[in-house]
Design a protein around this motif. Structure first.
Motif, PDB file in Angstrom:
ATOM      1  N   CYS A   6      -4.318  -9.636  -5.927  1.00  0.00           N
ATOM      2  CA  CYS A   6      -4.853  -8.703  -6.909  1.00  0.00           C
ATOM      3  C   CYS A   6      -4.943  -9.416  -8.253  1.00  0.00           C
ATOM      4  O   CYS A   6      -3.935  -9.890  -8.792  1.00  0.00           O
ATOM      5  CB  CYS A   6      -3.948  -7.470  -7.032  1.00  0.00           C
ATOM      6  SG  CYS A   6      -4.378  -6.401  -8.430  1.00  0.00           S
ATOM      7  N   SER A  16      -3.138   6.728  -4.399  1.00  0.00           N
ATOM      8  CA  SER A  16      -1.908   6.202  -4.994  1.00  0.00           C
ATOM      9  C   SER A  16      -0.837   7.281  -5.105  1.00  0.00           C
ATOM     10  O   SER A  16       0.362   6.981  -5.036  1.00  0.00           O
ATOM     11  CB  SER A  16      -2.201   5.596  -6.369  1.00  0.00           C
ATOM     12  OG  SER A  16      -2.439   6.587  -7.344  1.00  0.00           O
ATOM     13  N   LEU A  73       3.894  -4.641  -3.368  1.00  0.00           N
ATOM     14  CA  LEU A  73       2.430  -4.657  -3.376  1.00  0.00           C
ATOM     15  C   LEU A  73       1.911  -6.078  -3.190  1.00  0.00           C
ATOM     16  O   LEU A  73       1.013  -6.324  -2.369  1.00  0.00           O
ATOM     17  CB  LEU A  73       1.896  -4.080  -4.690  1.00  0.00           C
ATOM     18  CG  LEU A  73       1.898  -2.566  -4.863  1.00  0.00           C
ATOM     19  CD1 LEU A  73       1.440  -2.197  -6.273  1.00  0.00           C
ATOM     20  CD2 LEU A  73       0.997  -1.896  -3.831  1.00  0.00           C
ATOM     21  N   THR A 128      -9.113   6.235  -5.343  1.00  0.00           N
ATOM     22  CA  THR A 128      -7.985   5.332  -5.585  1.00  0.00           C
ATOM     23  C   THR A 128      -6.760   6.064  -6.112  1.00  0.00           C
ATOM     24  O   THR A 128      -5.641   5.871  -5.628  1.00  0.00           O
ATOM     25  CB  THR A 128      -8.389   4.224  -6.569  1.00  0.00           C
ATOM     26  OG1 THR A 128      -9.440   3.449  -5.990  1.00  0.00           O
ATOM     27  CG2 THR A 128      -7.215   3.314  -6.874  1.00  0.00           C
ATOM     28  N   CYS A 142     -10.359  -1.709  -3.994  1.00  0.00           N
ATOM     29  CA  CYS A 142     -10.348  -2.005  -5.430  1.00  0.00           C
ATOM     30  C   CYS A 142     -11.132  -3.281  -5.736  1.00  0.00           C
ATOM     31  O   CYS A 142     -10.985  -4.293  -5.045  1.00  0.00           O
ATOM     32  CB  CYS A 142      -8.901  -2.154  -5.915  1.00  0.00           C
ATOM     33  SG  CYS A 142      -8.774  -2.481  -7.680  1.00  0.00           S
ATOM     34  N   CYS A 194      -5.133   0.120  -2.760  1.00  0.00           N
ATOM     35  CA  CYS A 194      -5.667  -1.175  -3.183  1.00  0.00           C
ATOM     36  C   CYS A 194      -6.865  -1.624  -2.351  1.00  0.00           C
ATOM     37  O   CYS A 194      -7.607  -2.524  -2.756  1.00  0.00           O
ATOM     38  CB  CYS A 194      -4.579  -2.243  -3.084  1.00  0.00           C
ATOM     39  SG  CYS A 194      -3.084  -1.864  -4.019  1.00  0.00           S
ATOM     40  N   LEU A 249      -0.298  -7.701   0.009  1.00  0.00           N
ATOM     41  CA  LEU A 249      -1.596  -8.331  -0.209  1.00  0.00           C
ATOM     42  C   LEU A 249      -1.601  -9.751   0.337  1.00  0.00           C
ATOM     43  O   LEU A 249      -2.542 -10.158   1.044  1.00  0.00           O
ATOM     44  CB  LEU A 249      -1.943  -8.336  -1.701  1.00  0.00           C
ATOM     45  CG  LEU A 249      -2.114  -6.968  -2.357  1.00  0.00           C
ATOM     46  CD1 LEU A 249      -2.469  -7.130  -3.831  1.00  0.00           C
ATOM     47  CD2 LEU A 249      -3.186  -6.139  -1.662  1.00  0.00           C
ATOM     48  N   CYS A 301      -1.029  -0.605 -12.754  1.00  0.00           N
ATOM     49  CA  CYS A 301      -2.385  -0.980 -13.137  1.00  0.00           C
ATOM     50  C   CYS A 301      -3.078   0.243 -13.719  1.00  0.00           C
ATOM     51  O   CYS A 301      -2.505   1.338 -13.746  1.00  0.00           O
ATOM     52  CB  CYS A 301      -3.167  -1.532 -11.949  1.00  0.00           C
ATOM     53  SG  CYS A 301      -3.584  -0.302 -10.694  1.00  0.00           S
ATOM     54  N   PRO A 321      -3.395  -4.868   2.714  1.00  0.00           N
ATOM     55  CA  PRO A 321      -3.418  -4.108   1.455  1.00  0.00           C
ATOM     56  C   PRO A 321      -3.156  -2.629   1.681  1.00  0.00           C
ATOM     57  O   PRO A 321      -3.720  -2.028   2.600  1.00  0.00           O
ATOM     58  CB  PRO A 321      -4.845  -4.329   0.929  1.00  0.00           C
ATOM     59  CG  PRO A 321      -5.655  -4.673   2.129  1.00  0.00           C
ATOM     60  CD  PRO A 321      -4.721  -5.412   3.049  1.00  0.00           C
ATOM     61  N   GLN A 326     -10.530  -5.311  -7.991  1.00  0.00           N
ATOM     62  CA  GLN A 326      -9.617  -6.358  -8.452  1.00  0.00           C
ATOM     63  C   GLN A 326      -9.019  -7.150  -7.288  1.00  0.00           C
ATOM     64  O   GLN A 326      -8.257  -8.087  -7.512  1.00  0.00           O
ATOM     65  CB  GLN A 326      -8.475  -5.726  -9.265  1.00  0.00           C
ATOM     66  CG  GLN A 326      -8.903  -4.971 -10.495  1.00  0.00           C
ATOM     67  CD  GLN A 326      -9.348  -5.868 -11.628  1.00  0.00           C
ATOM     68  OE1 GLN A 326      -9.250  -7.091 -11.554  1.00  0.00           O
ATOM     69  NE2 GLN A 326      -9.861  -5.278 -12.688  1.00  0.00           N
ATOM     70  N   LEU A 327      -9.365  -6.769  -6.054  1.00  0.00           N
ATOM     71  CA  LEU A 327      -8.814  -7.415  -4.858  1.00  0.00           C
ATOM     72  C   LEU A 327      -9.718  -8.578  -4.443  1.00  0.00           C
ATOM     73  O   LEU A 327     -10.923  -8.416  -4.294  1.00  0.00           O
ATOM     74  CB  LEU A 327      -8.700  -6.396  -3.732  1.00  0.00           C
ATOM     75  CG  LEU A 327      -7.827  -6.770  -2.538  1.00  0.00           C
ATOM     76  CD1 LEU A 327      -6.373  -6.881  -2.944  1.00  0.00           C
ATOM     77  CD2 LEU A 327      -7.982  -5.738  -1.431  1.00  0.00           C
TER      78      LEU A 327
END
Length: 390
Positions: free
Chosen positions: A303, A276, A349, A272, A365, A362, A353, A321, A358, A367-368
């Motif tokens: 997210c 990024s 972002l 990740t 992730c 992301c 999404l 994040c 995405p 958190q998605l």
């Protein structure tokens, strides 16, 4: 003023604190339901650092090797800084009160906890467990901390000394036992004790043994996760053969079930951060393999973190994040957090999404989440009811 008037004032104060949070939670769900790229709500959850000093040299930590990480090192934050966050503390339900350091090094840590909880927010703590003497264990319980995560990453001292030098696992286990014992003596369920294990080649053999250590120490939940590679050098050092990881996880899961300990696997994409780096530089999407890649969706995604959390470290520096710490969005000044949360980088972002596209950092992730309006409405109603009743 009579005793009854004082009671009325306290009751009114509690109701006002809750009203701030209920209204803000309503606005947050409205942001999500309307697919707003720039939120109208303040954060429902805050991730706020305390100190970025640490007494260990964990091999996976950004301190020991990173490319482009902008999280501040070796800073202490005084109580006055937290007082400047009052407008956001009034509206936040939960606060993760830790950052890139060991919170127990901070001599005024529990003053900060009490200040945050005075606004009715729940506080969670993450620690390496080295400094949890009797006084600090008592403070952890009496200050009302909801949960504590303790990173161990090993079941044996010889492994611990390699991955979390200079070592000292037996002493940490005794500290966790002390906290567990004091909880029972005081008849409280708080804090929930979570013990975590970050998977690396150096510690993989310890993973099936970890539930027994957790049971011995008094851990109530085990969290197993991949480590995030903070540089290409760390990728080469910490990449684990996936063919060996799955059997080790399943062996640990089975043993945790036998021992009656909750077991959770966070399916983190170890690439990740590296992805990024390229995304922030505007380069083509990274080609790193990911076991949890997410494809396009006609219904879109959202997210959890970008929607309801703000990652604030150092002296008010906002980051996208906890996995994307190579991009500063600005510094809090004069109550401008709402403006910063609408930063074009974050708005882009969120847009991607919502549109089901995405970006690579992301895509894998945890958190998605799939964008499902019916589930969002159901979750929102339940969360607001729970908050009103609490």
């Amino acid at each position: 003023m009579s005793e009854y008037n004082l009671i009325d004032l306290k009751f009114t104060g509690r109701k006002m604190k809750k009203w701030y949070k209920v209204w803000n939670l309503f606005l947050a769900y409205l942001d999500l339901l309307l697919r707003r790229e720039k939120p109208h709500a303040d954060p429902v959850e805050l991730s706020v650092g305390t100190t970025s000093f640490c007494n260990l040299r964990c091999i996976q930590c950004p301190r020991e090797g990173h490319e482009g990480n902008l999280m501040p090192f070796d800073e202490h934050l005084d109580l006055a800084y937290y007082q400047s966050l009052e407008p956001y503390l009034k509206r936040a339900k939960e606060v993760s009160l830790y950052g890139l350091g060991e919170p127990m090094i901070d001599k005024r840590y529990f003053d900060k906890v009490r200040y945050v909880t005075s606004f009715g927010a729940e506080v969670s703590l993450s620690s390496n467990g080295t400094l949890m003497d009797e006084r600090r264990c008592r403070e952890i319980i009496e200050s009302g901390i909801k949960s504590i995560g303790i990173s161990l990453d090993a079941a044996r001292e010889e492994t611990f000394a390699v991955v979390r030098p200079p070592g000292g696992l037996p002493a940490i286990v005794e500290n966790i036992k002390r906290l567990s014992r004091m909880k029972k003596e005081q008849g409280t369920l708080r804090p929930l004790i979570r013990l975590s294990f970050g998977i690396m080649p150096q510690n993989l053999e310890d993973l099936p043994l970890f539930p027994d250590l957790a049971a011995e120490a008094g851990g109530e939940e085990i969290i197993v996760h991949s480590v995030i590679f903070m540089s290409e050098a760390k990728r080469r050092e910490l990449t684990t053969d996936p063919q060996k990881v799955r059997p080790a996880i399943e062996a640990a899961r089975a043993r945790a079930r036998e021992l009656g300990i909750a077991f959770c696997v966070w399916d983190l994409d170890p690439f990740t951060y590296l992805k990024s780096l390229r995304y922030v530089r505007g380069e083509s999407e990274a080609s790193y393999a990911s076991s949890s890649a997410t494809g396009r969706s006609s219904h879109g995604y959202f997210c959890f973190f970008l929607w309801r959390n703000a990652m604030i470290q150092g002296h008010g520096e906002l980051f996208p994040c906890c996995y994307m710490t190579n991009k500063r969005l600005g510094r809090l000044q004069n109550g401008n957090l709402l403006e910063l949360r609408g930063h074009p980088f974050l708005a882009e972002l969120r847009r991607r999404l919502y549109e089901g596209d995405p970006p690579e950092p992301c895509a894998g992730c945890p958190q998605l989440y799939p964008y499902d309006r019916q589930n969002i409405l159901k979750s929102g109603l339940q969360e607001m009811i729970n908050l009103i009743r609490s």
